[in-house]
Motif scaffolding. Structure first.
Motif, mmCIF file in Angstrom:
data_model
loop_
_atom_site.group_PDB
_atom_site.id
_atom_site.type_symbol
_atom_site.label_atom_id
_atom_site.label_comp_id
_atom_site.label_asym_id
_atom_site.label_seq_id
_atom_site.Cartn_x
_atom_site.Cartn_y
_atom_site.Cartn_z
ATOM 1 N N TYR A 53 0.806 -1.216 0.000
ATOM 2 C CA TYR A 53 0.000 0.000 0.000
ATOM 3 C C TYR A 53 0.846 1.276 0.000
ATOM 4 O O TYR A 53 0.314 2.380 0.053
ATOM 5 N N GLN A 54 2.147 1.135 -0.073
ATOM 6 C CA GLN A 54 3.060 2.260 -0.290
ATOM 7 C C GLN A 54 2.786 3.423 0.649
ATOM 8 O O GLN A 54 3.002 3.309 1.846
ATOM 9 N N PRO A 81 0.204 5.240 2.540
ATOM 10 C CA PRO A 81 -1.204 5.007 2.879
ATOM 11 C C PRO A 81 -1.955 6.298 3.179
ATOM 12 O O PRO A 81 -1.384 7.261 3.709
ATOM 13 N N THR A 134 -2.455 2.179 9.731
ATOM 14 C CA THR A 134 -3.086 1.680 8.514
ATOM 15 C C THR A 134 -3.763 0.327 8.738
ATOM 16 O O THR A 134 -3.107 -0.640 9.124
ATOM 17 N N VAL A 185 -7.118 -0.951 3.616
ATOM 18 C CA VAL A 185 -6.623 0.146 2.784
ATOM 19 C C VAL A 185 -6.396 -0.347 1.357
ATOM 20 O O VAL A 185 -6.061 -1.513 1.117
ATOM 21 N N ALA A 186 -6.583 0.554 0.383
ATOM 22 C CA ALA A 186 -6.399 0.183 -1.023
ATOM 23 C C ALA A 186 -4.924 -0.091 -1.314
ATOM 24 O O ALA A 186 -4.032 0.601 -0.807
ATOM 25 N N LEU A 187 -4.664 -1.109 -2.127
ATOM 26 C CA LEU A 187 -3.307 -1.428 -2.542
ATOM 27 C C LEU A 187 -2.956 -0.566 -3.750
ATOM 28 O O LEU A 187 -3.779 -0.349 -4.637
ATOM 29 N N THR A 188 -1.704 -0.080 -3.777
ATOM 30 C CA THR A 188 -1.333 0.875 -4.822
ATOM 31 C C THR A 188 0.043 0.569 -5.396
ATOM 32 O O THR A 188 0.928 0.054 -4.708
ATOM 33 N N ILE A 247 1.525 -7.684 -4.273
ATOM 34 C CA ILE A 247 0.119 -7.460 -4.640
ATOM 35 C C ILE A 247 -0.379 -8.628 -5.479
ATOM 36 O O ILE A 247 -1.446 -9.199 -5.230
ATOM 37 N N ARG A 303 4.745 5.322 8.067
ATOM 38 C CA ARG A 303 4.171 3.975 8.029
ATOM 39 C C ARG A 303 4.050 3.428 9.441
ATOM 40 O O ARG A 303 5.016 3.383 10.194
#
Length: 325
Positions: free
Chosen positions: A120-121, A123, A128, A132-135, A151, A283
């Motif tokens: 998720y780099q 966040p 977090t 949370v959305a993965l990016t 991912i 993070r």
């Protein structure tokens, strides 16, 4: 139980704990990057399969009769992400496919996959949660070779395995550290660099440059706490679930450098430097979900550094053989 990457840092600590807890343990690891000496004290109780995690046929043989496969094999380390992204991706993605397929072929009921906070780099929420959305911010930046492979690995575990496995779990460890974690990570690099700076500089406090402004934060988790989290998750966690395993004791990078210096009895004059492209400013995991099933980290950063830094002082000469410089 089978542990892929059992000669690695987290894998070896997990192997020792499993043996001590009474499990029959097998390890899949070529030991090219891993090291069987990491679990030498229990090696007589471990069956080792010297095969590549991408070799599906060999994995089937290694997995037969296992109750669970814990897939930890990967090419880790920030320097590797930048310098060897092709290998990082190849082992990460092809290895995940081979492991999941071999587990199905060998009729293994349970699968546990080690992922990473890198999925998720940067966040939008800190601490977090798992939702949370993965990016993947920039496919041109090799930094994301590792996060990108994880991912895909999560998708492979949950989707390739949904027709077969009784239980599939993914855990995302956050900034794990401890003795013998390798040399391409921030804590060992800070320790060695601080010693070198103290030896070469007449100035006190010792000038010490870090990447970025120093206000970037991380939440470091001692490896024994992570292993405890993995086993708690497997025993009490659910099917098709993701868990953040770590410590929610957040610390700035400049404070981390100071604490590493303190553990060496070296006072550092910490100076900001150029940040790495793709670095994450903050993070820290939300571990509410893990706490709800009985997990709680026990080892503070101060105590963990006291257990970790002396190992790097003792093995300082090994740094030449580990491409740190």
């Amino acid at each position: 139980m089978v542990v892929t990457g059992g000669g690695g840092f987290i894998g070896s600590y997990l192997v020792r704990r499993l043996v001590h807890d009474g499990w029959d343990v097998a390890v899949v690891d070529t030991m090219i990057r891993g090291d069987i000496s990491r679990f030498r004290d229990v090696a007589d109780h471990v069956e080792v399969f010297d095969c590549d995690v991408r070799d599906e046929e060999s994995l089937v043989n290694a997995f037969r009769g296992a109750e669970v496969v814990m897939h930890l094999a990967a090419v880790n380390g920030t320097e590797n992400f930048y310098k060897r992204p092709e290998l990082v991706l190849d082992v990460g993605v092809r290895g995940a496919i081979a492991v999941v397929n071999a587990g199905r072929e060998a009729d293994v009921p349970d699968l546990v996959l080690a992922s990473t906070a890198e999925v998720y780099q940067t966040p939008p929420i800190v601490p977090t949660p798992e939702t949370v959305a993965l990016t993947l911010p920039d496919s041109l930046n090799p930094r994301y070779s590792y996060g990108g492979s994880k991912i895909v690995s999560e998708l492979i575990a949950f989707n390739y395995g949904q027709e077969h496995y009784r239980k599939v779990q993914v855990f995302r460890p956050h900034n794990v550290y401890g003795a013998d974690m390798g040399w391409k990570h921030v804590i060992p690099q800070f320790a060695v660099r601080a010693l070198e700076a103290a030896d070469s500089s007449e100035h006190r406090p010792v000038p010490f440059e870090i990447q970025g402004g120093g206000n970037e934060t991380r939440a470091f988790c001692f490896v024994d706490d992570v292993v405890d989290g993995v086993l708690t998750m497997y025993e009490r966690g659910g099917h098709r679930e993701i868990y953040h395993i770590g410590n929610d004791e957040e610390v700035t990078i400049s404070e981390l450098a100071k604490r590493v210096g303190d553990s060496l009895d070296v006072k550092l004059d910490i100076r900001s430097g150029r940040g790495a492209a793709g670095g994450t400013p903050r993070r820290c995991p939300d571990i509410t979900k893990m706490r709800s099933i009985g997990y709680s980290p026990k080892i503070s950063l101060t105590e963990g550094l006291a257990r970790t830094v002396p190992w790097y002082v003792e093995h300082r000469a090994d740094v030449v053989d580990n491409e740190l410089m």
